[in-house]
Design an enzyme around this catalytic site. Structure first.
Site, PDB file in Angstrom:
ATOM      1  N   GLU A 159       9.376   3.009 -51.809  1.00  0.00           N
ATOM      2  CA  GLU A 159      10.769   2.719 -52.663  1.00  0.00           C
ATOM      3  C   GLU A 159      12.036   3.411 -52.031  1.00  0.00           C
ATOM      4  O   GLU A 159      12.715   3.666 -51.707  1.00  0.00           O
ATOM      5  CB  GLU A 159      10.868   3.662 -53.812  1.00  0.00           C
ATOM      6  CG  GLU A 159       8.762   4.218 -54.793  1.00  0.00           C
ATOM      7  CD  GLU A 159       8.710   5.253 -55.615  1.00  0.00           C
ATOM      8  OE1 GLU A 159       9.293   6.259 -55.415  1.00  0.00           O
ATOM      9  OE2 GLU A 159       7.851   5.322 -55.868  1.00  0.00           O
ATOM     10  N   ASN A 203       5.773  -0.394 -49.584  1.00  0.00           N
ATOM     11  CA  ASN A 203       4.969  -0.003 -50.993  1.00  0.00           C
ATOM     12  C   ASN A 203       6.511   0.129 -52.223  1.00  0.00           C
ATOM     13  O   ASN A 203       7.658   1.216 -52.164  1.00  0.00           O
ATOM     14  CB  ASN A 203       4.337   1.306 -50.232  1.00  0.00           C
ATOM     15  CG  ASN A 203       3.836   1.390 -52.461  1.00  0.00           C
ATOM     16  OD1 ASN A 203       2.972   0.579 -53.207  1.00  0.00           O
ATOM     17  ND2 ASN A 203       3.478   2.602 -52.142  1.00  0.00           N
ATOM     18  N   HIS A 213       3.594   0.473 -61.821  1.00  0.00           N
ATOM     19  CA  HIS A 213       2.953   0.997 -62.819  1.00  0.00           C
ATOM     20  C   HIS A 213       3.537   0.031 -64.589  1.00  0.00           C
ATOM     21  O   HIS A 213       4.716   0.285 -64.437  1.00  0.00           O
ATOM     22  CB  HIS A 213       3.567   2.542 -62.673  1.00  0.00           C
ATOM     23  CG  HIS A 213       3.584   3.331 -61.502  1.00  0.00           C
ATOM     24  ND1 HIS A 213       2.218   3.546 -62.075  1.00  0.00           N
ATOM     25  CD2 HIS A 213       3.875   3.428 -60.154  1.00  0.00           C
ATOM     26  CE1 HIS A 213       2.479   4.486 -60.609  1.00  0.00           C
ATOM     27  NE2 HIS A 213       3.087   4.757 -59.982  1.00  0.00           N
ATOM     28  N   GLU A 220      -0.684   1.344 -57.166  1.00  0.00           N
ATOM     29  CA  GLU A 220      -0.642   2.362 -58.452  1.00  0.00           C
ATOM     30  C   GLU A 220      -0.788   2.254 -59.344  1.00  0.00           C
ATOM     31  O   GLU A 220      -0.206   2.590 -60.154  1.00  0.00           O
ATOM     32  CB  GLU A 220       0.258   3.026 -57.479  1.00  0.00           C
ATOM     33  CG  GLU A 220       0.740   4.032 -56.327  1.00  0.00           C
ATOM     34  CD  GLU A 220       1.930   4.168 -55.793  1.00  0.00           C
ATOM     35  OE1 GLU A 220       2.600   4.470 -57.548  1.00  0.00           O
ATOM     36  OE2 GLU A 220       2.268   5.025 -55.025  1.00  0.00           O
ATOM     37  N   ASP A 269      -1.064   1.316 -63.099  1.00  0.00           N
ATOM     38  CA  ASP A 269      -1.551   1.933 -64.870  1.00  0.00           C
ATOM     39  C   ASP A 269      -0.495   1.669 -65.130  1.00  0.00           C
ATOM     40  O   ASP A 269       0.078   0.986 -65.128  1.00  0.00           O
ATOM     41  CB  ASP A 269      -1.322   3.592 -64.398  1.00  0.00           C
ATOM     42  CG  ASP A 269       0.630   4.725 -63.940  1.00  0.00           C
ATOM     43  OD1 ASP A 269       1.361   3.370 -63.567  1.00  0.00           O
ATOM     44  OD2 ASP A 269       0.136   5.225 -63.590  1.00  0.00           O
TER      45      ASP A 269
HETATM   46  O1  9MR Z   1       1.295  11.066 -59.252  1.00  0.00           O
HETATM   47  C1  9MR Z   1       2.717  11.589 -58.772  1.00  0.00           C
HETATM   48  C2  9MR Z   1       2.503  13.517 -59.272  1.00  0.00           C
HETATM   49  O2  9MR Z   1       1.700  13.669 -59.220  1.00  0.00           O
HETATM   50  C3  9MR Z   1       4.411  13.649 -58.807  1.00  0.00           C
HETATM   51  O3  9MR Z   1       4.756  14.787 -59.407  1.00  0.00           O
HETATM   52  C4  9MR Z   1       5.596  12.464 -58.674  1.00  0.00           C
HETATM   53  C5  9MR Z   1       6.135  12.754 -58.075  1.00  0.00           C
HETATM   54  O4  9MR Z   1       7.126  12.234 -57.878  1.00  0.00           O
HETATM   55  O5  9MR Z   1       4.606  11.981 -57.825  1.00  0.00           O
HETATM   56  C6  9MR Z   1       3.601  10.694 -57.910  1.00  0.00           C
HETATM   57  O6  9MR Z   1       2.778  10.085 -58.109  1.00  0.00           O
HETATM   58  C7  9MR Z   1       4.054   8.750 -57.389  1.00  0.00           C
HETATM   59  C8  9MR Z   1       3.808   7.587 -55.664  1.00  0.00           C
HETATM   60  O7  9MR Z   1       4.483   9.129 -55.472  1.00  0.00           O
HETATM   61  C9  9MR Z   1       4.966   7.320 -55.436  1.00  0.00           C
HETATM   62  N1  9MR Z   1       5.008   6.113 -56.410  1.00  0.00           N
HETATM   63  C10 9MR Z   1       5.589   6.577 -58.467  1.00  0.00           C
HETATM   64  C11 9MR Z   1       4.218   7.805 -58.253  1.00  0.00           C
HETATM   65  C12 9MR Z   1       4.019   8.186 -59.880  1.00  0.00           C
HETATM   66  O8  9MR Z   1       5.374   8.574 -59.464  1.00  0.00           O
END
Ligand code: 9MR
Length: 368
Positions: A155, A196, A232, A262, A264
């Site tokens: 990111e 990513n 997402h 990732e 969803d």
């Molecule tokens: O799924 C993850 C969640 O449990 C955490 O609280 C969150 C914190 O930012 O991160 C989530 O996973 C993220 C991933 O690491 C990077 N891309 C976005 C995902 C969703 O926020």
């Protein structure tokens, strides 16, 4: 809608397919699901569901890959400078190893879930270089040989394709990307190194930013192997199949592979048959874009069980973004994903096997 569904159901063969099995038949390396270490995923009142959850995650026909949703992030792995802790990440690595799952490792350099000491220090460029090199080196050495791929930088881009003003960018400019990738390549030459990000699934300013990152690294002679499409998505406005195929091609043209990392698809609550159908199409198009693109190696969904999704906490009023409902019945979208995988092999579209549960009827779900 319901009579249409029933009419269709009588005409179609039953599904006995499962995600990873069909993904392999379609030529992908894997279909996987991210998972959290138990300490992170626990939700009060759901203890009784853990055994069923664990059985699905460990079913090799369903999933051939996993990613730790949280445990390998900086916050957990280097909570204090020079103090490394792999407890959370190791839990998921053990699940992967014990069950023969490919592991994608996530994420080395990211502005979020960063240990507070990294953000609160006023770094000189040299000092931050040392911090990045040490972090990437120690974490990758620990997981050496246990990852198919690493999300090296996560990111780095804003929506308009410019760089995000993270502590890394503010201190080092785009040099931090080069440093992270060149360090990663030295530590483990065998692992795939990915950039990513989210919203990279249709052509536009942000995907062009990702293209620039790949070129920046390649032009500097630095190894990058893949672009990770987080994906997402939102059920009411997902990218189209064609947009996804086109953008994958734009990355592939640079000589890198692509993965959905990732996936969803969140839905506005309460659910209804229309939003579930949108969600099914969105999953079908994402999975379909991957199977129809030679550069796309695999698909990871960001957990598979709705109660463990990150979505409701971040987007109040939205949820059910994954493929298993709280009662472990499957979303219509599960069958959308299967259809996309089977389309590749010429398999037939199919109808869900299970009967509708009482819960599903109560919540007006049309499948199961
Ligand atoms: O799924 C993850 C969640 O449990 C955490 O609280 C969150 C914190 O930012 O991160 C989530 O996973 C993220 C991933 O690491 C990077 N891309 C976005 C995902 C969703 O926020």
């Amino acid at each position: 809608m319901r009579s249409f569904t029933l009419a269709l159901a009588t005409a179609l063969p039953f599904c006995s397919a499962q995600l990873h099995l069909e993904a392999k038949k379609a030529g992908l390396k894997y279909f996987g699901a991210a998972t959290d270490s138990p300490g992170q995923r626990e939700r009060a009142g759901l203890e009784a569901s853990y055994a069923q959850y664990d059985a699905i995650l460990r079913d090799n026909n369903e999933f051939g890959q996993t990613t730790p949703t949280n445990g390998q992030k900086w916050l957990f792995t280097e909570p204090e400078q020079g103090v490394f802790n792999f407890t959370e990440g190791d839990i998921v690595t053990s699940i992967a190893q014990e069950n023969g799952l490919i592991q994608r490792c996530h994420a080395l350099v990211w502005h979020s879930q960063l240990a507070p000491w990294v953000e609160s220090t006023n770094w000189t460029a040299d000092a931050l270089r040392d911090v990045i090199v040490n972090h990437v080196t120690k974490v990758m050495e620990h997981y050496k040989g246990k990852c198919y791929a690493w999300d090296v930088v996560n990111e780095a881009l804003n929506e308009d394709g410019t760089y995000r003003e993270s502590v890394f960018y503010q201190t080092l400019g785009e040099e931090y990307l080069k440093l992270a990738f060149s360090t990663a390549a030295k530590v483990d030459p065998d692992v795939k190194l990915y950039y990513n990000d989210y919203n990279l699934e249709s052509p536009g300013n942000k995907s062009e930013g990702a293209v620039r990152i790949v070129k920046l690294l390649k032009d500097s002679g630095i190894k990058i192997d893949g672009v990770g499409l987080q994906a997402h998505h939102v059920a009411s406005r997902p990218p189209t199949l064609d947009q996804q195929i086109a953008v994958i091609q734009s990355y592939a043209a640079l000589g890198v592979e692509v993965a959905y990392t990732e996936l969803d698809v969140r839905v506005e609550l309460p659910l209804n048959s229309t939003s579930l159908e949108w969600q099914k199409q969105a999953y079908k198009n994402a999975v379909g874009a991957c199977v129809q693109s030679p550069a796309c190696v695999g698909i990871t969904i960001w957990d598979f069980y709705d109660p463990f999704s990150w979505v409701p906490a971040v987007f109040p009023g939205e949820g059910n973004a994954l493929l298993w409902f709280e009662d472990f019945s499957k979303h219509p979208a599960y069958y959308g994903a299967i259809e996309a995988l089977k389309n590749k092999t010429g398999g037939h579209t199919c109808k869900p096997k299970a009967r509708r549960s009482r819960d599903a009827v109560r919540s007006n779900r049309l499948y199961e």
